[in-house]
Design a protein around this motif. Sequence first.
Motif, mmCIF file in Angstrom:
data_model
loop_
_atom_site.group_PDB
_atom_site.id
_atom_site.type_symbol
_atom_site.label_atom_id
_atom_site.label_comp_id
_atom_site.label_asym_id
_atom_site.label_seq_id
_atom_site.Cartn_x
_atom_site.Cartn_y
_atom_site.Cartn_z
ATOM 1 N N ASP A 39 -0.124 33.714 24.336
ATOM 2 C CA ASP A 39 0.608 34.938 24.886
ATOM 3 C C ASP A 39 -0.015 35.870 25.469
ATOM 4 O O ASP A 39 0.269 36.453 26.472
ATOM 5 N N LYS A 65 8.420 26.331 17.047
ATOM 6 C CA LYS A 65 8.808 27.665 16.669
ATOM 7 C C LYS A 65 8.559 27.911 15.083
ATOM 8 O O LYS A 65 8.522 26.871 14.342
ATOM 9 N N LYS A 66 8.663 29.067 14.471
ATOM 10 C CA LYS A 66 8.333 29.345 12.842
ATOM 11 C C LYS A 66 9.723 28.562 12.266
ATOM 12 O O LYS A 66 9.314 27.774 11.343
ATOM 13 N N ASN A 67 10.781 28.751 12.727
ATOM 14 C CA ASN A 67 12.175 28.174 12.014
ATOM 15 C C ASN A 67 11.901 26.688 11.810
ATOM 16 O O ASN A 67 12.223 26.195 10.943
ATOM 17 N N SER A 77 0.766 29.043 14.868
ATOM 18 C CA SER A 77 1.166 30.349 15.118
ATOM 19 C C SER A 77 -0.025 31.250 15.850
ATOM 20 O O SER A 77 0.301 32.049 16.734
ATOM 21 N N GLU A 88 5.171 26.221 25.078
ATOM 22 C CA GLU A 88 6.657 25.536 24.853
ATOM 23 C C GLU A 88 6.355 24.285 24.184
ATOM 24 O O GLU A 88 7.554 23.815 23.493
ATOM 25 N N ARG A 97 -0.199 30.027 19.332
ATOM 26 C CA ARG A 97 0.801 30.556 20.175
ATOM 27 C C ARG A 97 0.584 32.085 20.721
ATOM 28 O O ARG A 97 0.830 32.511 21.818
ATOM 29 N N ARG A 98 -0.035 32.949 19.607
ATOM 30 C CA ARG A 98 0.088 34.207 19.870
ATOM 31 C C ARG A 98 -1.063 34.430 20.749
ATOM 32 O O ARG A 98 -1.021 35.325 21.659
#
Length: 263
Positions: free
Chosen positions: A11, A77-79, A4, A73, A7-8
């Motif tokens: 971005d 993702k978190k879920n 995470s 990509e 990813r942040r």
Amino acid sequence: RLLSVLRRRCDIAGKRLSGPGLAAEGRVLRAVLYVYHSRLLRHRPYLALQQVEQCLKRLWKMNLVGCLKTLVELIPKKNASKAHAECLVPSQPMLETVALKVLGGCKLILRLLDCCCKAFLLSVKHLCSKEFILLNTVASGLLSRLWFVIQYSCVLQTLMSLYSALSTMLHLVSETQQTPYIKGFTFPSDIGDFLGVNVSSEAKKQKAKMLTTKKSTSWMKKLFPAMPEAVSKVGKKRKSETCTSAMKNRSILCPVDIGETVV
């Protein structure tokens, strides 16, 4: 947690690299070089502007923004990570490719900032000598804006922060399954040692040089001499009257003296 964070930071780095300010200054720089190409091939500030443009061109051609989008990509993702005990992570070749491009991007941005500072000082020097006043005025304003856009949007600091996350992730992935892609190169654990300079102190030095440069306003004072106090009061009164009449009837063009602010 590391995914995470990665990813942040990807971005944030992508947004700051593809921001409107940097792209706009690059377009203006290319336009200025195109206009003055046939006239100032041997002019020193023009040659310095070409070096700045080469750094920008190389930064865009390396397609760092597209590479960061591809990496984002590949990060789940978190879920997806919560639904399974195990999750897929980017491969070692992908992480190595992005890390190498980030290192190259940091070197290019350092070179770009240095070229901006040198070209700015050179333009102001020739401006004080009253050489090519229009070009050097435009160049000094453009270079100072470009330097401040890069510095105050923290592009270099963002890429350095991104590399630290990439380095941690690359170390963990290589420990799990070693599939090296880039051979003959050791990725540095500390990007500061790789760059060889203290980024914050270098930026402060460049800013001090640009702000303490000799002011080139002597020729502007000759072109626009200061008005006497009585004439200035008459001009202010006339300006207020013309602005009032313009508010009453917008279809009438109000005559305004050269040098007066048009409201």
